[in-house]
Design a protein around this motif. Structure first.
Motif, PDB file in Angstrom:
ATOM      1  N   UNK A  91      -6.395   2.738 -11.684  1.00  0.00           N
ATOM      2  CA  UNK A  91      -5.139   2.573 -11.918  1.00  0.00           C
ATOM      3  C   UNK A  91      -3.727   3.675 -11.651  1.00  0.00           C
ATOM      4  N   UNK A  92      -3.402   3.561 -10.969  1.00  0.00           N
ATOM      5  CA  UNK A  92      -1.936   4.490 -10.446  1.00  0.00           C
ATOM      6  C   UNK A  92      -0.599   3.767 -11.109  1.00  0.00           C
ATOM      7  N   UNK A  93      -0.389   4.090 -12.376  1.00  0.00           N
ATOM      8  CA  UNK A  93       0.583   3.472 -13.022  1.00  0.00           C
ATOM      9  C   UNK A  93       2.177   4.397 -13.270  1.00  0.00           C
TER      10      UNK A  93
ATOM     11  N   UNK B  46       9.645  -8.184 -12.648  1.00  0.00           N
ATOM     12  CA  UNK B  46       9.232  -7.061 -13.082  1.00  0.00           C
ATOM     13  C   UNK B  46       8.487  -5.331 -12.922  1.00  0.00           C
ATOM     14  N   UNK B  47       7.794  -5.982 -12.144  1.00  0.00           N
ATOM     15  CA  UNK B  47       6.613  -5.076 -11.667  1.00  0.00           C
ATOM     16  C   UNK B  47       6.415  -5.447 -10.436  1.00  0.00           C
TER      17      UNK B  47
ATOM     18  N   UNK C 110       5.540 -13.103  -5.142  1.00  0.00           N
ATOM     19  CA  UNK C 110       6.030 -12.004  -4.184  1.00  0.00           C
ATOM     20  C   UNK C 110       5.561 -10.750  -3.786  1.00  0.00           C
ATOM     21  N   UNK C 111       5.753  -9.800  -5.138  1.00  0.00           N
ATOM     22  CA  UNK C 111       6.455  -8.981  -5.265  1.00  0.00           C
ATOM     23  C   UNK C 111       4.120  -8.302  -5.839  1.00  0.00           C
TER      24      UNK C 111
ATOM     25  N   UNK D   6       4.705  -1.825 -19.369  1.00  0.00           N
ATOM     26  CA  UNK D   6       5.878  -0.743 -18.784  1.00  0.00           C
ATOM     27  C   UNK D   6       5.985  -0.627 -17.342  1.00  0.00           C
ATOM     28  N   UNK D   7       5.440  -0.682 -16.875  1.00  0.00           N
ATOM     29  CA  UNK D   7       5.353   0.051 -15.658  1.00  0.00           C
ATOM     30  C   UNK D   7       6.379  -0.931 -14.399  1.00  0.00           C
ATOM     31  N   UNK D   8       6.983  -0.063 -13.318  1.00  0.00           N
ATOM     32  CA  UNK D   8       7.073  -1.096 -12.151  1.00  0.00           C
ATOM     33  C   UNK D   8       6.656  -0.958 -11.122  1.00  0.00           C
ATOM     34  N   UNK D   9       5.577   0.133 -11.092  1.00  0.00           N
ATOM     35  CA  UNK D   9       5.010  -0.612  -9.510  1.00  0.00           C
ATOM     36  C   UNK D   9       3.416   0.066 -10.222  1.00  0.00           C
TER      37      UNK D   9
END
Length: 262
Positions: free
Chosen positions: A211-213, A163-164, A195-196, A136-139
């Motif tokens: 891990x930084x969520x 989505x991330x 790309x992201x 569910x993470x964006x970054x």
């Protein structure tokens, strides 16, 4: 020192004493209010209040009791000690594997952390804890000596779908292990060319797995044989700041992963 230890013992032998003193350090209370707040009986409260008055930890004005300056000092100290012992008790099962020498923050910041350990019925519970957050993470930012199949699959799917955002720096051994498997090598290439996403390879072993969520830190703890023992996660701001600085340090010392080189 012995007298101080005796006073600590006096408080430690009764949770009611601790609760009463902490309550009175926060604000004045009547005996009825203290009974409601602590669940202690009136006879017990009577003994506690007399003992505290003898030590000048509390004072009485009318029907209300309040902590004195020294009472608040003792209450603060007891609260801090309880927090320390609660944190130590939580960390004790994994302490021998915790990379405390490279953790640049007070371990007390892990007081509210969630610790997930493997069990007989859920041997992969620590990894699953992290992967559930990744779903569910964006970054996401990762700094690690390993990049397991499940994490790669989850991250690749979300990144490719747009989505991330993903920035990962891994030890050379972690990248080489994935490149040896035909299926995983393809997934890694797809992730690296998205790309992201940006992946970097560090020339040396990375002694930690972070891990930084979004705004939460996940720390994977392994034993000397590399067997995963726990996942520790927290959103404490000091731990988050430390994790970001570690990621940046290894990121700056690494080189971009070129998919053609895999």
């Amino acid at each position: 020192m012995e007298s101080a230890l005796a006073e600590i013992e006096f408080l430690a032998l009764s949770s009611n004493r601790v609760m009463v003193l902490e309550s009175l350090a926060e604000e004045p209370h009547t005996r009825s209010e203290l009974a409601d707040a602590t669940g202690a009986s009136q006879p017990t409260l009577g003994r506690i209040l007399r003992d505290f008055e003898e030590r000048r930890w509390i004072s009485r004005t009318g029907r209300e009791y309040a902590a004195t300056a020294t009472g608040r000092l003792v209450a603060d100290g007891v609260t801090d000690l309880l927090a320390i012992m609660e944190t130590e008790s939580k960390l004790r099962p994994v302490m021998e594997w915790l990379p405390a020498d490279v953790m640049g923050f007070d371990l007390g910041r892990l007081r509210d952390a969630t610790i997930t350990v493997p069990s007989r019925t859920r041997p992969s519970a620590p990894v699953k804890r992290v992967n559930e957050a990744l779903e569910h993470a964006e970054e996401v930012r990762v700094c690690s000596h390993a990049f397991n199949e499940g994490t790669l699959k989850t991250v690749r799917e979300r990144v490719v779908a747009g989505r991330q955002r993903f920035n990962g720096v891994f030890s050379r051994a972690a990248i080489d292990a994935l490149a040896e498997d035909d299926v995983l090598r393809v997934r890694l290439c797809e992730l690296a060319t998205a790309e992201s996403a940006t992946i970097r390879r560090h020339p040396e072993e990375i002694p930690i797995a972070i891990t930084i969520v979004d705004g939460r830190v996940y720390l994977l703890v392994r034993d000397d044989d590399g067997v995963l023992q726990a996942a520790i996660d927290t959103d404490d701001p000091e731990v988050l700041s430390w994790a970001r600085s570690v990621h940046e340090e290894y990121w700056n010392a690494a080189t971009p992963l070129e998919p053609d080189a895999l």
